[in-house]
Design an enzyme around this catalytic site. Structure first.
Site, PDB file in Angstrom:
ATOM      1  N   LEU A  37     -26.133  24.229  13.823  1.00  9.21           N
ATOM      2  CA  LEU A  37     -25.027  24.577  14.360  1.00  9.21           C
ATOM      3  C   LEU A  37     -24.290  25.084  15.033  1.00  9.21           C
ATOM      4  CD1 LEU A  37     -24.021  24.427   9.281  1.00  9.21           C
ATOM      5  CD2 LEU A  37     -24.303  21.999  10.924  1.00  9.21           C
TER       6      LEU A  37
ATOM      7  N   HIS B 262     -19.392  22.548  15.230  1.00  6.95           N
ATOM      8  CA  HIS B 262     -19.578  21.410  13.770  1.00  6.95           C
ATOM      9  C   HIS B 262     -18.530  22.969  13.370  1.00  6.95           C
ATOM     10  CE1 HIS B 262     -23.357  20.439  15.106  1.00  6.95           C
ATOM     11  NE2 HIS B 262     -23.397  19.500  14.735  1.00  6.95           N
TER      12      HIS B 262
ATOM     13  N   GLN C 102     -30.098   6.548  14.099  1.00  3.88           N
ATOM     14  CA  GLN C 102     -29.588   6.863  14.900  1.00  3.88           C
ATOM     15  C   GLN C 102     -30.491   6.774  16.659  1.00  3.88           C
ATOM     16  OE1 GLN C 102     -26.963   9.024  12.997  1.00  3.88           O
ATOM     17  NE2 GLN C 102     -27.081  10.537  15.141  1.00  3.88           N
TER      18      GLN C 102
ATOM     19  N   ILE D 189     -19.642  21.750  23.723  1.00  5.33           N
ATOM     20  CA  ILE D 189     -20.930  22.290  22.527  1.00  5.33           C
ATOM     21  C   ILE D 189     -21.558  21.050  22.409  1.00  5.33           C
ATOM     22  CG2 ILE D 189     -20.998  23.495  21.293  1.00  5.33           C
ATOM     23  CD1 ILE D 189     -19.303  25.388  22.331  1.00  5.33           C
TER      24      ILE D 189
ATOM     25  N   ARG E 296     -27.438  19.676  22.043  1.00  8.25           N
ATOM     26  CA  ARG E 296     -28.899  19.621  23.492  1.00  8.25           C
ATOM     27  C   ARG E 296     -28.205  19.827  23.876  1.00  8.25           C
ATOM     28  NH1 ARG E 296     -27.932  13.634  20.983  1.00  8.25           N
ATOM     29  NH2 ARG E 296     -29.481  12.611  19.674  1.00  8.25           N
TER      30      ARG E 296
HETATM   31  O1  PAF Z   1     -22.803  12.692  15.248  1.00 10.98           O
HETATM   32  C1  PAF Z   1     -23.174  12.786  14.261  1.00 10.98           C
HETATM   33  O2  PAF Z   1     -24.294  14.182  14.485  1.00 10.98           O
HETATM   34  C2  PAF Z   1     -24.040  11.744  13.743  1.00 10.98           C
HETATM   35  O3  PAF Z   1     -24.303  11.079  14.360  1.00 10.98           O
HETATM   36  C3  PAF Z   1     -24.309  11.624  12.701  1.00 10.98           C
HETATM   37  C4  PAF Z   1     -21.754  11.444  12.284  1.00 10.98           C
HETATM   38  C5  PAF Z   1     -23.477  13.014  11.577  1.00 10.98           C
HETATM   39  C6  PAF Z   1     -24.261  10.682  11.876  1.00 10.98           C
HETATM   40  O4  PAF Z   1     -26.394  11.346  12.082  1.00 10.98           O
END
Ligand code: PAF
EC number: 6.3.2.1
Length: 279
Positions: free
Chosen positions: A33, A37, A61, A184, A187
């Protein structure tokens, strides 16, 4: 803050809270986080009686060769930050919980998922839509919060919700930036000291584009060329795309006007960063 690993347990708890009349807000994350976030969690806390934050590094993903294995993870740190920001329930499911061996159902938002980041990350948005749909089904939130930094993700998720009649409001919140403008992102941790110095050039290019538009230039090709020229002056940045697109179908906008999105994805060394501004 309750930490829950099982979907069933979470569902039972949420049902109980809903019966008490509580509005449920969901902030889906992949953990590690950061202040982006935290701003989502704080806003959810303002709007909703119960805030659920999910932490799950979603394997579907990530494409082959992408950063799934090395994606930063630190649950103990996340727990502390989530709690401080006002999280009521932290959902940290395992891979078996989310994708048991028998799992075979995916959600594909056609057209939109193939544009922009979808060109170099062809399975990415299928994975995002699938995990977010699952989280919506488990948590049944009234509102779910996402950052505008991932503009394409936000637009795709809004489309999924509309197309599949999902009963949830997808709320997009502004990108949070470092003092020097860098958006921010978890990565950013991958960047070396030298790369971190270069990275704000992405935002600087977007700002330059926006300034040109504000001073009367609306021809996309000309605006984007100037932004590209600025980036080219810095060694070590490889543009994946830099585009002006409209927010509805993510197609190229020849003329830039209100609500055109100028979006960039670029490699800085081995790290792929994205950013955007809305006109
Ligand atoms: O944005 C993200 O961190 C991710 O793509 C999410 C929305 C949590 C889905 O895994």
């Amino acid at each position: 803050m309750k930490v829950i690993k099982k979907s069933k347990e979470l569902q039972t708890l949420i049902e109980r809270e809903k019966k008490k009349g509580k509005i449920i807000g969901l902030v889906p994350t992949m953990g590690y986080l950061h202040s982006g976030h935290i701003s989502l969690i704080k806003r959810a806390k303002k709007d909703c009686g119960i805030v659920v934050v999910s932490i799950y590094v979603n394997p579907t993903q990530f494409g082959p060769g992408e950063d799934y294995q090395r994606y930063p993870r630190d649950l103990e740190r996340d727990k502390k930050l989530a709690k401080e920001a006002g999280t009521d329930i932290l959902f940290v499911p395992s891979d078996e919980e989310i994708y048991p061996d028998s799992f075979h159902t995916y959600i594909q938002v056609e057209e939109l998922s193939g544009r922009l980041c979808g060109v170099s990350r062809p399975i990415h948005f299928r994975g995002v839509a699938t995990i977010v749909a699952k989280l919506f089904n488990i948590v049944k939130p009234t509102k779910a919060y996402f950052g505008w930094k991932d503009a394409q993700q936000l637009i795709i998720l809004k489309k999924m919700v509309k197309d599949l009649n999902m009963d949830v409001e997808v709320v997009g919140l502004p990108t949070v930036r470092e003092k020097d403008g860098l958006a921010i992102s978890s990565r950013n941790k991958y960047l070396s000291k030298q790369e971190r110095k270069i990275a704000p050039i992405l935002y600087q290019a977007l700002v330059k584009a926006k300034k040109m538009v504000n001073s009367g230039e609306n021809n996309s090709a000309r605006v984007l060329q100037q932004a590209k020229d600025l980036i080219k002056k810095k060694k070590g940045v490889k543009i994946d795309y830099l585009k002006a697109i409209n927010l509805i179908d993510l197609k190229d906008a020849k003329k830039i006007k209100k609500n055109t999105l100028i979006a960039i994805a670029a490699w800085i060394g081995k790290t792929r960063l994205i950013d955007n501004v809305i006109i």
